[in-house]
Structures are given as structure tokens and as C-alpha cells.
Motif scaffolding. Structure first.
Motif, PDB file in Angstrom:
ATOM      1  N   SER A   1       0.966  -1.154   0.142  1.00 53.95           N
ATOM      2  CA  SER A   1      -0.070   0.088   0.170  1.00 53.95           C
ATOM      3  C   SER A   1       0.919   1.255   0.104  1.00 53.95           C
ATOM      4  O   SER A   1       1.695   1.558   0.832  1.00 53.95           O
ATOM      5  CB  SER A   1      -0.937   0.147   1.144  1.00 53.95           C
ATOM      6  OG  SER A   1      -1.589   1.111   1.258  1.00 53.95           O
ATOM      7  N   PRO A   2       0.832   1.885  -0.876  1.00 55.55           N
ATOM      8  CA  PRO A   2       1.588   3.216  -1.010  1.00 55.55           C
ATOM      9  C   PRO A   2       1.530   4.306   0.011  1.00 55.55           C
ATOM     10  O   PRO A   2       0.153   4.259   0.535  1.00 55.55           O
ATOM     11  CB  PRO A   2       1.250   3.999  -2.363  1.00 55.55           C
ATOM     12  CG  PRO A   2       0.390   2.860  -3.164  1.00 55.55           C
ATOM     13  CD  PRO A   2      -0.159   1.963  -2.178  1.00 55.55           C
ATOM     14  N   GLY A   3       2.503   4.724   0.542  1.00 57.07           N
ATOM     15  CA  GLY A   3       2.278   5.666   1.977  1.00 57.07           C
ATOM     16  C   GLY A   3       2.327   7.215   1.110  1.00 57.07           C
ATOM     17  O   GLY A   3       3.038   8.222   1.389  1.00 57.07           O
ATOM     18  N   LEU A   4       1.108   7.508   0.406  1.00 56.77           N
ATOM     19  CA  LEU A   4       0.915   8.640  -0.078  1.00 56.77           C
ATOM     20  C   LEU A   4       0.514   9.809   0.932  1.00 56.77           C
ATOM     21  O   LEU A   4       0.297   9.515   2.084  1.00 56.77           O
ATOM     22  CB  LEU A   4      -0.474   8.642  -0.998  1.00 56.77           C
ATOM     23  CG  LEU A   4      -0.377   7.895  -2.140  1.00 56.77           C
ATOM     24  CD1 LEU A   4      -1.805   7.888  -2.916  1.00 56.77           C
ATOM     25  CD2 LEU A   4       0.622   8.218  -3.020  1.00 56.77           C
ATOM     26  N   PRO A   5       1.070  10.972   0.774  1.00 58.18           N
ATOM     27  CA  PRO A   5       0.984  12.185   1.679  1.00 58.18           C
ATOM     28  C   PRO A   5      -0.442  12.413   1.787  1.00 58.18           C
ATOM     29  O   PRO A   5      -1.477  11.933   1.254  1.00 58.18           O
ATOM     30  CB  PRO A   5       1.671  13.307   0.956  1.00 58.18           C
ATOM     31  CG  PRO A   5       2.439  12.901   0.132  1.00 58.18           C
ATOM     32  CD  PRO A   5       1.813  11.548  -0.450  1.00 58.18           C
ATOM     33  N   THR A   6      -0.687  12.840   3.292  1.00 59.36           N
ATOM     34  CA  THR A   6      -2.167  13.006   3.666  1.00 59.36           C
ATOM     35  C   THR A   6      -2.819  14.151   2.654  1.00 59.36           C
ATOM     36  O   THR A   6      -4.146  14.229   2.771  1.00 59.36           O
ATOM     37  CB  THR A   6      -2.282  13.227   4.887  1.00 59.36           C
ATOM     38  OG1 THR A   6      -1.381  14.571   5.384  1.00 59.36           O
ATOM     39  CG2 THR A   6      -2.054  12.025   5.856  1.00 59.36           C
ATOM     40  N   GLY A   7      -1.963  15.060   2.156  1.00 55.02           N
ATOM     41  CA  GLY A   7      -2.431  16.036   1.582  1.00 55.02           C
ATOM     42  C   GLY A   7      -2.539  15.966   0.134  1.00 55.02           C
ATOM     43  O   GLY A   7      -2.912  16.853  -0.634  1.00 55.02           O
ATOM     44  N   VAL A   8      -2.815  14.867  -0.472  1.00 51.49           N
ATOM     45  CA  VAL A   8      -2.970  14.458  -1.822  1.00 51.49           C
ATOM     46  C   VAL A   8      -4.161  13.534  -1.927  1.00 51.49           C
ATOM     47  O   VAL A   8      -4.468  13.037  -0.970  1.00 51.49           O
ATOM     48  CB  VAL A   8      -1.617  14.046  -2.575  1.00 51.49           C
ATOM     49  CG1 VAL A   8      -0.402  14.723  -2.416  1.00 51.49           C
ATOM     50  CG2 VAL A   8      -1.543  12.514  -2.124  1.00 51.49           C
ATOM     51  N   THR A   9      -4.923  13.679  -3.132  1.00 53.78           N
ATOM     52  CA  THR A   9      -5.843  12.852  -3.302  1.00 53.78           C
ATOM     53  C   THR A   9      -5.740  11.974  -4.579  1.00 53.78           C
ATOM     54  O   THR A   9      -5.092  12.601  -5.484  1.00 53.78           O
ATOM     55  CB  THR A   9      -7.308  13.777  -3.667  1.00 53.78           C
ATOM     56  OG1 THR A   9      -7.172  14.634  -4.538  1.00 53.78           O
ATOM     57  CG2 THR A   9      -7.580  14.330  -2.216  1.00 53.78           C
ATOM     58  N   VAL A  10      -6.130  10.823  -4.739  1.00 48.44           N
ATOM     59  CA  VAL A  10      -6.016  10.106  -5.869  1.00 48.44           C
ATOM     60  C   VAL A  10      -6.859  10.792  -7.132  1.00 48.44           C
ATOM     61  O   VAL A  10      -8.101  10.849  -6.779  1.00 48.44           O
ATOM     62  CB  VAL A  10      -6.428   8.636  -5.515  1.00 48.44           C
ATOM     63  CG1 VAL A  10      -6.182   7.891  -6.949  1.00 48.44           C
ATOM     64  CG2 VAL A  10      -5.520   8.056  -4.523  1.00 48.44           C
ATOM     65  N   ALA A  11      -6.263  10.770  -8.171  1.00 41.02           N
ATOM     66  CA  ALA A  11      -6.885  11.546  -9.228  1.00 41.02           C
ATOM     67  C   ALA A  11      -8.096  10.730  -9.836  1.00 41.02           C
ATOM     68  O   ALA A  11      -9.262  11.215 -10.435  1.00 41.02           O
ATOM     69  CB  ALA A  11      -5.797  12.044 -10.331  1.00 41.02           C
ATOM     70  N   ASP A  12      -7.735   9.490  -9.764  1.00 36.19           N
ATOM     71  CA  ASP A  12      -8.567   8.550 -10.525  1.00 36.19           C
ATOM     72  C   ASP A  12      -9.765   8.273  -9.739  1.00 36.19           C
ATOM     73  O   ASP A  12      -9.737   8.028  -8.490  1.00 36.19           O
ATOM     74  CB  ASP A  12      -8.008   7.251 -10.824  1.00 36.19           C
ATOM     75  CG  ASP A  12      -8.995   6.316 -11.692  1.00 36.19           C
ATOM     76  OD1 ASP A  12     -10.021   6.707 -11.875  1.00 36.19           O
ATOM     77  OD2 ASP A  12      -8.547   5.252 -12.152  1.00 36.19           O
ATOM     78  N   THR A  13     -11.249   8.671 -10.066  1.00 36.37           N
ATOM     79  CA  THR A  13     -12.135   8.672  -9.075  1.00 36.37           C
ATOM     80  C   THR A  13     -12.624   7.230  -8.692  1.00 36.37           C
ATOM     81  O   THR A  13     -13.393   7.019  -7.945  1.00 36.37           O
ATOM     82  CB  THR A  13     -13.339   9.676  -9.463  1.00 36.37           C
ATOM     83  OG1 THR A  13     -13.596   9.050 -10.752  1.00 36.37           O
ATOM     84  CG2 THR A  13     -13.219  10.967  -9.390  1.00 36.37           C
ATOM     85  N   THR A  14     -12.257   6.274  -9.475  1.00 34.38           N
ATOM     86  CA  THR A  14     -12.665   4.944  -9.448  1.00 34.38           C
ATOM     87  C   THR A  14     -11.783   4.280  -8.238  1.00 34.38           C
ATOM     88  O   THR A  14     -11.951   3.178  -7.733  1.00 34.38           O
ATOM     89  CB  THR A  14     -12.312   4.194 -10.501  1.00 34.38           C
ATOM     90  OG1 THR A  14     -10.922   4.066 -11.099  1.00 34.38           O
ATOM     91  CG2 THR A  14     -13.033   4.576 -11.858  1.00 34.38           C
ATOM     92  N   GLU A  15     -10.674   4.929  -7.704  1.00 38.66           N
ATOM     93  CA  GLU A  15      -9.693   4.356  -6.627  1.00 38.66           C
ATOM     94  C   GLU A  15      -9.833   5.538  -5.762  1.00 38.66           C
ATOM     95  O   GLU A  15      -8.852   6.198  -5.501  1.00 38.66           O
ATOM     96  CB  GLU A  15      -8.539   4.191  -7.247  1.00 38.66           C
ATOM     97  CG  GLU A  15      -8.282   3.008  -8.264  1.00 38.66           C
ATOM     98  CD  GLU A  15      -7.110   2.988  -8.752  1.00 38.66           C
ATOM     99  OE1 GLU A  15      -6.521   1.661  -8.988  1.00 38.66           O
ATOM    100  OE2 GLU A  15      -6.297   3.944  -8.750  1.00 38.66           O
TER     101      GLU A  15
END
Lengths: 228, 512
Positions: free
Chosen positions: B93-107
Motif C-alpha cells: 500500500s503506497p504511503g501517499l501524503p495525507t495532503g494529496v488525493t488520488v486523481a482517478d475517482t474509481t480508486e
């Protein structure tokens, strides 16, 4: 039936997972994957690729292939040993009990096979079908199944050694204490097993550095407090 | 380490058999407990060895395509995991920053971002497109690797933790100049050209009849034997009127990079300069129907703050809502392309975004329908924002210039911030200022450099820019008028490079 099944259990995952059983919480246990043919083929292909890439030290020699083939079928052989032990010890009723145990092993896995096998052993002993030596023969078959079940796919020495020690140790504790009191024997056995499991759990946390270092935290906070 | 449901069931089975052994007084059943327990301990040991091996060989790289992005921009984050062949199944599971959102709305959830490495797999790659709606430094968390063999699971952190810097939108590099050459609008020391009372000595001259006795420099008189008067540089300031046009065409451009945004940036620079020099400053803002704000000349510190606040609050006063949606820009010439700005707006390819509701539209909404307590409370604020100070008939820019200059007894320096969308109106406004002998600085935002897609055809864009430059030079040639262009530095550089290339090609063609 069992032999056919064994032909397709040469993936990296433990073949003891092939008996079905309950999938884990995440829904993608080895057992789940192994039930699907595509998943098995995929795993086999990965393994082949890994070997071709030089990632495995087994090599591609004929001897290594035979070794892997035998190794993957050890658990099937262990189940047959259980059937044989039952048959030798108790005759036709024992053969029936052994086949039942093997079926449970195939359907539900090693732990359930051991449980059902022991219950059937109690039934046979209670029915006066055999003596103490017969019980020892069958228990030898169970120990074989247990040990092979732990390390069937990898067959590495430390794992088999640990399983053997655990069986002998807990069995000895149970045997020794049961002369005095069966409840105490049961309690000691369970506590011993829980203790061993907990020690392994703590060892893993330390090995993976998942235990927070209290000294390190103190060192980090000290400068900021000083600055304040 | 966590047991799976499977191992928990086996453990419970061992405990059950121990209980049955005690209940029925059958020591053989205790043997079942011992063997099942030993089996589980053996599996656990095997899992520990395997997961330790995974931890030793696993490498996870989380690589954003760029370390610096602008707010609401999308970037790709590539996660590469590699390890030696392992009997365990891994989920990463990627450790994406809390301040970003996944662009693909399906995910939409983090769980769906996980990807797996089957037993024996040695490498896996996943690319995730994320948008960065929060400005600031956004550090990655370590990726979470969950290993399982079907009996036990363990989650371990792994991987690099890069940081991406999210910069706010808005003018990045503002070009102010003429024909591509830079010029300064920031004021320095003002030369009044007069002497009088002050602090800085200017000259020493002989006394002439008419000079007051108080002005005689007695030290110089004693030294030179004849009466002398010391002149000082006259202290002065430069009253400045900042006239900012914020009509609909000024909203052209990408989000937060419109003409108005660039002109606002320059205007704020002028305000800062005026404050540092202590120059009196006034602000007049012009909307579609007249003057929307008027701040009179003053050197009070609060005055500069008020002007700054007003400049920050400026929005295009279009009757139609919203100036721009998402990264793509809107155009005043193509209002039909605009989307309603109220509440949530979005496109098929863009994520939903919130756009502020124009005051006029908000008041219309609040006036219509049943008015509850919340609406009644809210309405005066919007109504107050909508109000025009002075409504004018006809050209609002010319009327604002006329109105502004009529009231001044002094001769303020007029700085007009506008664009080239209405050349005729601009000429009229300049004519009015010149009729009153006022110095005038015109800051022009060329539409060609803000229109969306305009630079895709550099030839046509360069032609448009030449037309703008001709207009600017015409204005700059008028007496008392200085006309400068205000534009994004990168775009004007691109355009001028295209122009140079064209000239070079023309010269080469001519030589042939």
C-alpha cells in the motif's frame, strides 16, 4: 485422487495450504489462490522464471527436479503413512479410520486431520481394538504428518527441527503431568504452546525493528525541551 | 504478527481438544492438542523466517514525477517494489501524503490502491495519479507491506519517503515591460525639481531682497562676509491613484493566473512601494456598471492595508458566473463555454472543485424562494459586496477616470490597470486624463497571452501580439502617457522566441 492432487502442488506456497480450509481475513490467502487453477499456474510460472533468472539455487538439473517433486509430495506421503499406521495397528477398523483421517486432511488441512485422527484413535482404543503399542504407532503417523505439514514445501532443517521439538516437548509435558492430574497436564500443555508462540511473536517484532526504541525517543525529545 | 482466521480456528480446535481430554478423561486427546499446537508453532516459526527474509531483501521506491507542483496539479507517483523470491504473498500500500488525493475517482480509497506480489514474484510496479489540493510540503509515508502465508500476517513499513512541494497557484513570474523588454513600475525617490524647506541641503546662494531673514545661513554669512541663504531640497511626495479595471474580460486565463491576477500582483507591488516611500495612495476599482470601490488618497498605514485587502478581494464583475474552471481557462469571448460556478462544478476529466459563488448570483438566490433565518442573516453580506459605489451610463472606464480626476485638486499620478479587450474605451479614458494634464501609466494585459490554447498556434499568436504591441506603442507615444505590458514571463518569452525564429526564416528566405 490424492496422487492427482499432488501433481499440481509444486508452487512456492506451502502445499499444506492446498487442503482448502478457511481463508484468512484479507481474502487472498495462499489457500484461496491455490484453489484457482490460474493462480497456481501463475505461481508456477513465477517460480520457473525465478529459477531461470538464477534467483533459486535449486537449479534446473534432473536431480533437483526429482527432489522438488518428492518434496512437494511429502505431505501426501505423510497422510498415506497415517493410513498405514492405522491399518497396521488396528486392522480393517484402523484402515477405515485412517482413510477418514486422510479425507479430512485433504478437505480441511493438517490441524483438522490431527483432531479427527485422535478422536478416532480414542474410539478405537475404547472399543478395545488395540494395545498401547498400537497407539504409539498411530501417534508416530500423526507426528510425521505434523512435521511434514510444517515444512513440506521447503523442507528446511530448522523448521522441521522446531516442529519436532514442539511435538516432543509438549507431548512429554502432557504425558508427564497426566500421571498426576489431567487438567494440570492440559493447562501446562496449553501454556507451553502459548508461551512458545508469544516468544516467537516478540522475536519477530525485534527482528523486524517494529518495537519502538524508548531510549531513542528520549534522545530526540531532549534537545527540543532544552531549546524551550 | 497477527493470526489469520485459519490459524485462530486451529488454535481454538487445540483448546477444545484439551477441554475434551479433561472432560472425558482421555489423555490421547491431549496428544491432539500437543500436535496441533506444535504444528501452529512450527508454522509461526516458518513465517517469522520468511518475513524476516522479505524485510531484508525488499526495496520499495516511491517516486513522484516531479518534486514541485502547483496546487490542484496532477502528478504520477510510481511505486516499484523488488525483492528476492519469497514464499509469502505480499500486498503493498503506497504511503501517499495525507495532503494529496488520488486523481482517478474509481480508486477513491487507499485500500484500492494496494497491489500484490504473488509468491515467487520479484518485482512489481504501480503508477498512481494524484492531485495536490493542499499547498505546502507533503512528505510521503513509508509504504506498508503486508505479508501473509495464509496462517499469519504482518505489516511492515518499507520504502523511500520523498517529499513533494505544492506551491500555490497564481502569477509565477510577472513580466512588466515594453515589447518584451523589462521595465520597472516601482517608484524610487521623486525629483520635485524645486527647492524649499527640507532637510537635505541643495545649494548656497547670496541673499536677494525678498528672502526672509530667517532663511539666512549665518555661518555661511560669517565665513563669506556677505549674507547667504542655504537652499534645501524641497520635500515632496507623489500622490498616486491606482485605477484597477476588474470587468469581465479581466477574468481571462487559467485559474488563478488570469489577467486580473497578474495586474493585481503589479498593483500590490505599487502599493508596497508607495507605503515604503510614504506616498499618498488612492484606489478606484471599476466594474461592469461603474465604480465598485473608492479609497481616497491618504498615507495612513491603515489605508495601505485597506487597499491591499481590496485588491486581494477583487474578482471579475461579470454578470455571468465564474471566470474559469479547473486548469483550463475560460474566455470572455466564449461565455457559452463556461460552466456555472456555483457550488460544485466538474468536468468528465477533472475532479470536482468548489468555486466561490459570485455575490450577485448569491443575492439572486437568497432573494428568491422561501427565506429562512440563515438566508436572512447571509443576505446583507452578499448584498453589501454587490453594491456599486457609483453607477455610470456608457463606458465605465472613461467615467471612472473622469470622476476620479475631477475631484483632485492635486495632480495625482494615475496608474490604470486594464487590458486590451476594449481599445476604444481605453483611448477615451486616456484622452480624458490627458485633457486634465495628468501623468498616466497604463498597465496593459495582452489578451493573446492569456487566452486558452492561443499559444498552440504560435504564428497566429505572434500576429496578435504584434497588433497588441502596435496599440501599446501608440498609447506610449502619447504625451504624458507611459504604456507597459503585464504578462506571464514564460509565455511572452515563448512568443518572442517564435517571432525571432520567424524573422530568421524570413531573412534566410530573402537571401535565397
Amino acid at each position: 485422487m490424492i496422487g492427482d492432487r499432488g501433481n499440481s502442488s509444486s508452487d512456492w506456497a506451502d502445499s499444506s495450504d492446498d487442503h482448502g480450509g478457511t481463508s484468512d481475513d484479507r481474502g487472498h490467502s495462499n489457500a484461496d489462490r491455490d484453489r484457482s487453477g490460474s493462480g497456481r499456474e501463475h505461481a508456477n510460472e513465477n517460480r520457473r522464471n525465478a529459477i531461470e533468472d538464477g534467483g533459486a539455487d535449486v537449479g534446473s538439473t534432473v536431480g533437483a527436479s526429482i527432489f522438488a517433486w518428492v518434496r512437494d509430495r511429502l505431505e501426501t506421503a505423510a497422510a498415506l503413512v497415517v493410513v498405514g499406521c492405522f491399518t497396521v495397528a488396528f486392522g480393517p477398523p484402523g484402515a477405515l479410520a485412517g482413510i477418514t483421517t486422510a479425507i479430512v486432511w485433504y478437505a480441511l488441512g493438517v490441524p483438522y486431520a490431527l483432531a479427527v485422527g485422535h478422536v478416532l484413535l480414542v474410539v478405537l482404543v475404547a472399543g478395545d481394538f488395540g494395545s498401547g503399542i498400537d497407539v504409539a504407532i498411530v501417534i508416530t503417523g500423526f507426528v510425521t504428518l505434523c512435521v511434514v505439514g510444517v515444512g513440506a514445501a521447503r523442507a528446511s532443517f530448522p523448521e522441521v527441527f522446531v516442529a519436532l521439538c514442539a511435538v516432543i516437548g509438549s507431548g512429554a509435558i502432557a504425558w508427564g503431568v497426566s500421571d498426576r492430574s489431567l487438567p494440570i497436564a492440559a493447562a501446562v500443555t496449553l501454556l507451553s504452546l502459548f508461551g512458545a508462540s508469544y516468544v516467537l511473536h516478540r522475536y519477530e517484532l525485534v527482528a523486524l525493528e517494529l518495537v519502538p526504541d524508548s531510549n531513542h525517543e528520549t534522545t530526540e525529545t531532549t534537545p527540543s525541551e532544552t531549546e524551550l | 504478527m497477527r493470526p489469520t482466521r485459519r490459524s485462530l480456528e486451529s488454535g481454538l480446535l487445540a483448546v477444545l481438544l484439551a477441554a475434551l481430554a479433561v472432560l472425558f478423561d482421555q489423555p490421547i486427546l491431549l496428544g491432539a492438542t500437543a500436535t496441533i499446537g506444535a504444528f501452529l508453532v512450527g508454522r509461526q516459526y516458518r513465517f517469522v523466517r520468511a518475513v524476516t527474509g522479505v524485510n531484508d531483501t525488499l526495496t520499495v521506491e516511491q517516486s513522484p514525477t516531479t518534486a514541485s507542483v502547483r496546487r490542484d496539479d496532477s502528478i504520477d507517483v510510481t511505486i516499484v517494489a523488488s525483492l528476492e523470491p519469497s514464499p509469502l504473498a505480499l500486498e503493498l500500500s503506497p504511503g501517499l501524503p495525507t495532503g494529496v488525493t488520488v486523481a482517478d475517482t474509481t480508486e477513491s480509497t487507499a485500500d484500492e490502491l494496494e497491489f500484490a506480489l504473488e509468491p515467487g514474484e520479484t518485482r512489481a510496479t504501480r503508477t498512481v495519479t494524484v492531485t495536490c489540493p493542499v499547498v505546502g510540503r507533503q512528505p510521503f509515508e513509508p509504504a506498508t507491506v503486508t505479508a501473509t502465508d495464509g496462517w499469519f500476517t504482518e505489516s511492515i513499513p518499507a520504502g523511500s519517503t520523498p517529499t513533494i512541494t505544492v506551491e500555490p497557484r497564481g502569477p509565477r513570474t510577472v513580466h512588466v515591460g515594453a515589447g518584451g523588454d523589462r521595465a520597472s513600475v516601482v517608484q524610487g525617490r521623486h525629483d520635485s525639481g524645486r527647492t524649499g524647506s527640507g532637510l537635505t541641503p541643495a545649494e548656497l546662494r547670496e541673499y536677494v531682497p525678498g528672502d526672509t531673514v530667517a532663511r539666512i545661513d549665518w555661518n555661511a554669512t560669517a565665513r563669506l562676509s556677505t549674507p547667504h541663504v542655504r537652499e534645501y531640497e524641497s520635500e515632496t511626495d507623489r500622490p498616486t491613484v491606482l485605477l484597477v479595471d476588474h470587468r469581465d474580460p479581466l477574468g481571462t486565463g487559467p485559474t488563478d493566473e488570469t489577467k486580473l491576477d497578474y495586474l493585481r500582483d503589479v498593483a500590490l507591488t505599487i502599493v508596497r512601494s508607495a507605503r515604503e516611500l510614504g506616498d499618498p495612495l488612492a484606489l478606484v476599482t471599476v466594474g461592469e456598471e461603474g465604480i465598485t470601490e473608492r479609497v481616497s488618497l491618504s498615507t495612513e498605514p491603515a489605508q495601505y492595508r485597506r487597499i491591499r485587502t481590496r485588491l486581494f478581494d477583487l474578482e471579475p464583475t461579470a454578470g455571468e458566473p465564474s471566470r474559469s474552471i479547473g486548469p483550463e481557462a475560460s474566455s470572455p469571448r466564449s461565455k457559452r463555454e463556461r460552466l456555472p460556478s456555483a457550488s460544485l462544478v466538474g468536468t468528465a476529466s477533472a475532479t470536482l472543485r468548489f468555486e466561490p459563488t459570485p455575490a450577485s448570483e448569491a443575492v439572486r438566490t437568497l432573494d428568491g424562494g422561501e427565506r429562512d433565518a440563515f438566508g436572512r442573516t447571509l443576505r446583507p453580506f452578499y448584498a453589501d459586496r454587490r453594491r456599486y459605489r457609483e453607477r455610470t451610463d456608457g463606458d465605465p472606464l472613461a467615467a471612472a477616470v473622469r470622476s476620479t480626476l475631477e475631484d483632485r485638486r492635486s495632480s495625482p499620478w494615475l496608474i490604470l490597470c486594464t487590458d486590451d479587450a476594449s481599445p476604444r474605451e481605453l483611448r477615451d479614458a486616456i484622452r480624458i486624463a490627458r485633457e486634465r494634464d495628468r501623468e498616466l501609466l497604463v498597465l496593459l494585459a495582452p489578451t493573446v497571452l492569456f487566452e486558452p490554447g492561443e499559444l498552440s498556434d504560435l504564428e497566429a499568436a505572434y500576429e496578435s501580439y504584434l497588433a497588441f504591441e502596435e496599440f501599446r506603442r501608440h498609447l506610449d507615444g502619447l504625451d504624458g502617457v507611459t504604456a507597459l505590458e503585464v504578462a506571464p514571463d514564460d509565455r511572452i518569452a515563448t512568443l518572442l522566441a517564435a517571432g525571432r525564429e520567424r524573422r530568421r526564416a524570413a531573412v534566410a528566405e530573402g537571401e535565397r
